[in-house]
Scaffold this motif. Structure first.
Motif, PDB file in Angstrom:
ATOM      1  N   UNK A  64      10.908 -16.672 -45.353  1.00 29.33           N
ATOM      2  CA  UNK A  64      11.919 -16.052 -44.598  1.00 29.33           C
ATOM      3  C   UNK A  64      11.886 -14.371 -45.104  1.00 29.33           C
ATOM      4  N   UNK A  65      12.144 -13.797 -44.043  1.00 38.40           N
ATOM      5  CA  UNK A  65      12.185 -12.345 -44.336  1.00 38.40           C
ATOM      6  C   UNK A  65      13.769 -11.755 -44.577  1.00 38.40           C
ATOM      7  N   UNK A  66      13.738 -10.909 -45.527  1.00 33.06           N
ATOM      8  CA  UNK A  66      14.966 -10.261 -46.003  1.00 33.06           C
ATOM      9  C   UNK A  66      14.661  -8.908 -46.227  1.00 33.06           C
ATOM     10  N   UNK A  67      15.557  -8.027 -46.312  1.00 31.12           N
ATOM     11  CA  UNK A  67      15.457  -6.476 -46.516  1.00 31.12           C
ATOM     12  C   UNK A  67      16.401  -6.036 -47.640  1.00 31.12           C
ATOM     13  N   UNK A  68      16.037  -5.205 -48.241  1.00 24.36           N
ATOM     14  CA  UNK A  68      16.352  -4.317 -49.399  1.00 24.36           C
ATOM     15  C   UNK A  68      16.805  -3.073 -49.051  1.00 24.36           C
ATOM     16  N   UNK A  69      18.050  -2.604 -49.026  1.00 23.00           N
ATOM     17  CA  UNK A  69      18.419  -1.244 -48.593  1.00 23.00           C
ATOM     18  C   UNK A  69      18.874  -0.304 -49.677  1.00 23.00           C
ATOM     19  N   UNK A  70      18.072   0.595 -49.693  1.00 19.34           N
ATOM     20  CA  UNK A  70      18.296   1.932 -50.913  1.00 19.34           C
ATOM     21  C   UNK A  70      18.802   2.933 -50.104  1.00 19.34           C
ATOM     22  N   UNK A  71      19.439   3.536 -51.121  1.00 21.41           N
ATOM     23  CA  UNK A  71      20.063   4.921 -50.418  1.00 21.41           C
ATOM     24  C   UNK A  71      19.199   6.306 -50.557  1.00 21.41           C
ATOM     25  N   UNK A  72      19.440   7.301 -50.452  1.00 23.28           N
ATOM     26  CA  UNK A  72      18.454   8.574 -50.441  1.00 23.28           C
ATOM     27  C   UNK A  72      18.113   8.823 -51.975  1.00 23.28           C
ATOM     28  N   UNK A  77      21.783  -0.380 -51.982  1.00 20.95           N
ATOM     29  CA  UNK A  77      23.084  -0.118 -51.274  1.00 20.95           C
ATOM     30  C   UNK A  77      23.414  -1.480 -50.209  1.00 20.95           C
ATOM     31  N   UNK A  78      24.312  -1.334 -49.593  1.00 22.61           N
ATOM     32  CA  UNK A  78      24.537  -2.417 -48.661  1.00 22.61           C
ATOM     33  C   UNK A  78      24.252  -1.830 -47.155  1.00 22.61           C
ATOM     34  N   UNK A  79      23.655  -3.101 -46.693  1.00 24.41           N
ATOM     35  CA  UNK A  79      23.264  -2.886 -45.077  1.00 24.41           C
ATOM     36  C   UNK A  79      24.171  -2.300 -44.276  1.00 24.41           C
ATOM     37  N   UNK A  80      25.356  -2.600 -44.569  1.00 23.69           N
ATOM     38  CA  UNK A  80      26.561  -1.840 -43.604  1.00 23.69           C
ATOM     39  C   UNK A  80      26.462  -0.446 -43.813  1.00 23.69           C
ATOM     40  N   UNK A  81      25.858   0.313 -44.624  1.00 19.53           N
ATOM     41  CA  UNK A  81      25.991   1.459 -44.674  1.00 19.53           C
ATOM     42  C   UNK A  81      24.888   2.450 -43.590  1.00 19.53           C
ATOM     43  N   UNK A  82      24.026   1.548 -43.280  1.00 15.09           N
ATOM     44  CA  UNK A  82      23.263   1.875 -42.114  1.00 15.09           C
ATOM     45  C   UNK A  82      24.070   2.472 -40.941  1.00 15.09           C
ATOM     46  N   UNK A  83      23.686   3.285 -40.080  1.00 14.76           N
ATOM     47  CA  UNK A  83      24.500   3.572 -38.894  1.00 14.76           C
ATOM     48  C   UNK A  83      24.544   2.356 -38.068  1.00 14.76           C
TER      49      UNK A  83
END
Length: 149
Positions: A64-72, A77-83
């Motif tokens: 299974x593929x997942x994603x990790x989101x980081x800020x600048x 951070x949460x994926x919901x922070x993406x546009x």
């Protein structure tokens, strides 16, 4: 012209740094009278991103593929922070990688339901992701860039 031919030409222009041509193509596409046209192009670009991931990272079919989101600043951070558009495109990519066709279709549709500027944002993100994923690299997958509104 088919969607495949259009995306081939769009990617060729991006790789050749013909940014005026890319901007014009994205503008025309975003203003298309038919919603299925941008959705078909986004779907094609999502599939090309998924193919590029496959060239970097081969796993067994049950992985299974997942994603990790980081800020600048590199902080988690949460994926919901993406546009919204790029967030939907990222979810469409994950669905494609995880062989969830129904979810992929839903998220491609969501990625293309905004304003013309929102659609250009999604397409620009996908073009950057393909460029990032197409670079020869070590075994690890590269980070994918996301740009705030």
């Amino acid at each position: 012209m088919s969607v495949r031919q259009f995306t081939d030409e769009l990617l060729d222009a991006a790789r050749a740094a013909a940014y005026d041509d890319v901007a014009e193509a994205l503008s025309v596409l975003a203003r298309a009278d038919s919603t299925p046209v941008p959705a078909a192009v986004v779907g094609e670009l999502v599939d090309r991103c998924a193919t590029a991931v496959g060239t970097h990272h081969r796993t067994d079919a049950d992985a299974a593929y997942t994603v990790i989101v980081v800020d600048e600043r590199g902080q988690l951070t949460e994926v919901e922070r993406l546009p919204p558009g790029p967030r939907s495109a990222m979810r469409a990519l994950l669905a494609a990688l995880n062989h969830d066709t129904a979810s992929r279709e839903i998220h491609v549709e969501l990625a293309t339901c905004g304003t013309p500027a929102d659609i250009v944002d999604v397409l620009a993100h996908l073009l950057v992701w393909i460029a990032e994923l197409s670079k020869p690299s070590a075994a690890a997958l590269p980070a994918l860039s996301c740009f705030p509104d």
